[in-house]
Write a protein that holds these residues in place. Structure first.
Motif, PDB file in Angstrom:
ATOM      1  N   ASP A  17     -57.428 -17.804 -26.608  1.00 46.16           N
ATOM      2  CA  ASP A  17     -58.717 -18.485 -26.476  1.00 46.16           C
ATOM      3  C   ASP A  17     -59.823 -17.582 -25.933  1.00 46.16           C
ATOM      4  O   ASP A  17     -60.983 -17.995 -25.832  1.00 46.16           O
ATOM      5  CB  ASP A  17     -58.593 -19.765 -25.642  1.00 46.16           C
ATOM      6  N   ASN A  18     -59.488 -16.331 -25.611  1.00 45.44           N
ATOM      7  CA  ASN A  18     -60.525 -15.354 -25.276  1.00 45.44           C
ATOM      8  C   ASN A  18     -61.024 -14.612 -26.514  1.00 45.44           C
ATOM      9  O   ASN A  18     -61.827 -13.670 -26.402  1.00 45.44           O
ATOM     10  CB  ASN A  18     -60.015 -14.361 -24.229  1.00 45.44           C
ATOM     11  N   GLY A  19     -60.521 -15.008 -27.701  1.00 44.95           N
ATOM     12  CA  GLY A  19     -60.943 -14.404 -28.962  1.00 44.95           C
ATOM     13  C   GLY A  19     -60.126 -13.212 -29.401  1.00 44.95           C
ATOM     14  O   GLY A  19     -60.321 -12.700 -30.515  1.00 44.95           O
ATOM     15  N   VAL A  20     -59.202 -12.748 -28.575  1.00 41.31           N
ATOM     16  CA  VAL A  20     -58.387 -11.579 -28.900  1.00 41.31           C
ATOM     17  C   VAL A  20     -57.222 -11.991 -29.794  1.00 41.31           C
ATOM     18  O   VAL A  20     -56.613 -13.051 -29.606  1.00 41.31           O
ATOM     19  CB  VAL A  20     -57.865 -10.918 -27.611  1.00 41.31           C
ATOM     20  N   THR A  21     -56.906 -11.138 -30.775  1.00 38.23           N
ATOM     21  CA  THR A  21     -55.727 -11.355 -31.610  1.00 38.23           C
ATOM     22  C   THR A  21     -54.717 -10.247 -31.370  1.00 38.23           C
ATOM     23  O   THR A  21     -55.075  -9.111 -31.041  1.00 38.23           O
ATOM     24  CB  THR A  21     -56.087 -11.375 -33.112  1.00 38.23           C
ATOM     25  N   GLY A  22     -53.440 -10.575 -31.529  1.00 43.25           N
ATOM     26  CA  GLY A  22     -52.361  -9.603 -31.415  1.00 43.25           C
ATOM     27  C   GLY A  22     -51.462  -9.671 -32.627  1.00 43.25           C
ATOM     28  O   GLY A  22     -51.289 -10.740 -33.225  1.00 43.25           O
TER      29      GLY A  22
ATOM     30  N   LYS B 165     -54.713  -5.665 -25.471  1.00 39.71           N
ATOM     31  CA  LYS B 165     -56.107  -5.622 -25.921  1.00 39.71           C
ATOM     32  C   LYS B 165     -57.006  -6.438 -25.001  1.00 39.71           C
ATOM     33  O   LYS B 165     -58.161  -6.060 -24.751  1.00 39.71           O
ATOM     34  CB  LYS B 165     -56.198  -6.108 -27.363  1.00 39.71           C
ATOM     35  N   SER B 166     -56.516  -7.550 -24.477  1.00 37.54           N
ATOM     36  CA  SER B 166     -57.312  -8.356 -23.547  1.00 37.54           C
ATOM     37  C   SER B 166     -57.648  -7.584 -22.285  1.00 37.54           C
ATOM     38  O   SER B 166     -58.744  -7.715 -21.713  1.00 37.54           O
ATOM     39  CB  SER B 166     -56.553  -9.638 -23.172  1.00 37.54           C
ATOM     40  N   LEU B 167     -56.697  -6.762 -21.824  1.00 34.25           N
ATOM     41  CA  LEU B 167     -56.885  -5.991 -20.601  1.00 34.25           C
ATOM     42  C   LEU B 167     -57.417  -4.585 -20.874  1.00 34.25           C
ATOM     43  O   LEU B 167     -57.600  -3.790 -19.944  1.00 34.25           O
ATOM     44  CB  LEU B 167     -55.562  -5.906 -19.838  1.00 34.25           C
ATOM     45  N   ASP B 168     -57.627  -4.272 -22.173  1.00 37.94           N
ATOM     46  CA  ASP B 168     -58.173  -2.987 -22.609  1.00 37.94           C
ATOM     47  C   ASP B 168     -57.288  -1.812 -22.199  1.00 37.94           C
ATOM     48  O   ASP B 168     -57.776  -0.759 -21.780  1.00 37.94           O
ATOM     49  CB  ASP B 168     -59.591  -2.791 -22.059  1.00 37.94           C
ATOM     50  N   VAL B 169     -55.964  -1.998 -22.348  1.00 35.24           N
ATOM     51  CA  VAL B 169     -55.022  -0.915 -22.050  1.00 35.24           C
ATOM     52  C   VAL B 169     -53.956  -0.873 -23.143  1.00 35.24           C
ATOM     53  O   VAL B 169     -53.648  -1.889 -23.772  1.00 35.24           O
ATOM     54  CB  VAL B 169     -54.321  -1.102 -20.679  1.00 35.24           C
ATOM     55  N   PRO B 170     -53.364   0.298 -23.393  1.00 38.69           N
ATOM     56  CA  PRO B 170     -52.221   0.360 -24.311  1.00 38.69           C
ATOM     57  C   PRO B 170     -51.052  -0.458 -23.785  1.00 38.69           C
ATOM     58  O   PRO B 170     -50.912  -0.642 -22.563  1.00 38.69           O
ATOM     59  CB  PRO B 170     -51.875   1.856 -24.355  1.00 38.69           C
TER      60      PRO B 170
END
Length: 400
Positions: free
Chosen positions: A44-49, A119-124
């Protein structure tokens, strides 16, 4: 924490390998094209995995059916509670598929959640697992599905161009002259060779004596030595691997067919293999591979991740290897444009080593335009009902 708002099954097909490779002729009756199956999870934050299950290579519609069955079990739940979502899915599937097909699908969900969280946390992803333990890992080239000298030379040239000094070929017990020829050709270039004996479909398994005779016969023709034999006994005969370890002076390995960390750990504790080869897209996800690394470390058993699916499957296993201080990983050499495009520069190889990826999540790209270029083809499946065209005669490999 972000909730799961959507789950999408993505089936895509791409050209694959060389139409003249024996494995392609024998296992892809509709031509050199392969399908991969992925789960795309939206938070729901718009991020996809994105995650992948290896099952779709063989049975894409079965993969999709299980994804559809599993989807309601995770909807509107915490997407960062990855262990909790795996428990949810296991509660749905374990009764009828504790091992096997459902584990591949659970892997796709677990990997997609790891990707979305990274991706939500901007880390690998490896940062979610404690951080990378090295800047690069040695890699071995996995190919050798060949029956012609020029095909082997093409693969060895590729290894030379990448600085890779280890190579895996496929051989069965009658491929004595062919295997000795490859050991000689590779050895002259400073490249060591391991042999996959392709017994991961064998029922009943070949005898330990067959493998011993094969190794002795090959080594009787060349001064170069195999560095390992992989899947040399059938998947349901761990005692055969143990016996083989006592009979040959070559590392014995396996594990790509094992679908739970518990079974792999039992084999590690039972001294079945010299090193093990878990696959995140088979075993239930990245966390399952991390469990294997931990147990293997306690027994001082090396772990060399298996990497043979599409981009999400490969990168999932690579991130686990970086986080767990893996010392060697597999590089699939057969051409697969979809996988290469999705991976981009995140699977870069320099001087025979896999460079640590840096992009958030798994580091993959999938756009609507890419999906349009690689539409799902229901005929593009790997068939385990092998068509045996037979190898070239022994005289082809004989040295003058």
């Amino acid at each position: 924490m972000p909730k799961i708002t959507n789950v999408r099954c993505v089936l895509l097909s791409s050209s694959y390998a060389d139409a003249d490779d024996p494995e392609i002729k024998e296992c892809f009756p509709n031509g050199p094209k392969r399908t991969i199956g992925m789960v795309e999870i939206t938070l729901d934050n718009g991020v996809t995995g994105l995650g992948e299950g290896y099952l779709a290579v063989f049975a894409p519609l079965v993969f999709k059916s299980i994804v559809d069955l599993c989807t309601p079990q995770v909807m509107n739940k915490d997407g960062f509670d990855i262990a909790g979502r795996v428990r949810d899915l296991r509660s749905l599937c374990d009764y009828w598929s504790l091992q096997g097909a459902a584990r591949h699908v659970i892997a796709a969900f677990e990997i997609a959640l790891q990707d979305a969280r990274g991706k939500s946390l901007d880390v690998p992803v490896y940062e979610l697992l404690g951080g990378a333990k090295s800047a690069s890992i040695p890699i071995y080239g996995s190919g050798g599905c060949c029956d012609a000298m020029e095909q082997f030379h093409r693969e060895l040239d590729l290894l030379d161009s990448l600085g890779i000094k280890r190579y895996k070929m496929r051989s069965i017990k009658t491929d004595v002259l062919r295997t000795a020829w490859v050991l000689e050709e590779a050895g002259a270039r400073g490249i060591e060779v391991g042999v996959d004996m392709c017994q991961n479909l064998a029922d009943p398994p070949q005898d330990v004596e067959d493998v011993v005779n094969f190794v002795d016969a090959v080594h009787g023709l060349t001064d170069y030595r195999m560095i390992f034999v992989e899947e040399a006994i059938g998947p349901d005969a761990p005692e055969g691997f143990r016996q083989l370890r006592d009979r040959i002076d070559v590392d014995v390995c396996g594990g790509e067919i094992i679908t739970t960390p518990r079974e792999m750990i039992e084999r590690i504790n039972g001294d079945v293999y010299d090193f093990v080869q878990p696959d995140a897209s088979v075993m239930g996800g990245i966390s399952a591979v991390m469990d294997v690394f931990e147990a293997a470390g306690a027994k001082d058993t090396p772990v060399v991740v298996h990497a043979w699916g599409g981009a999400a499957a490969i990168m999932a296993s690579y991130h686990a290897a970086f986080a767990a201080d893996g010392k060697l990983v597999e590089y699939p050499m057969l051409d697969f444009p979809l996988g290469a495009e999705m991976m981009g520069d995140q699977g870069r190889i320099v001087d025979g080593r896999l460079i640590r990826p840096t992009a958030p999540g798994l580091g993959l790209t999938l756009t609507p335009q890419m999906e349009a270029r690689y539409p799902f083809d229901e005929t593009a499946v790997y068939s385990c009902a092998l068509i045996d065209f037979g190898p070239p005669p022994d005289s082809y490999w004989a040295r003058s």
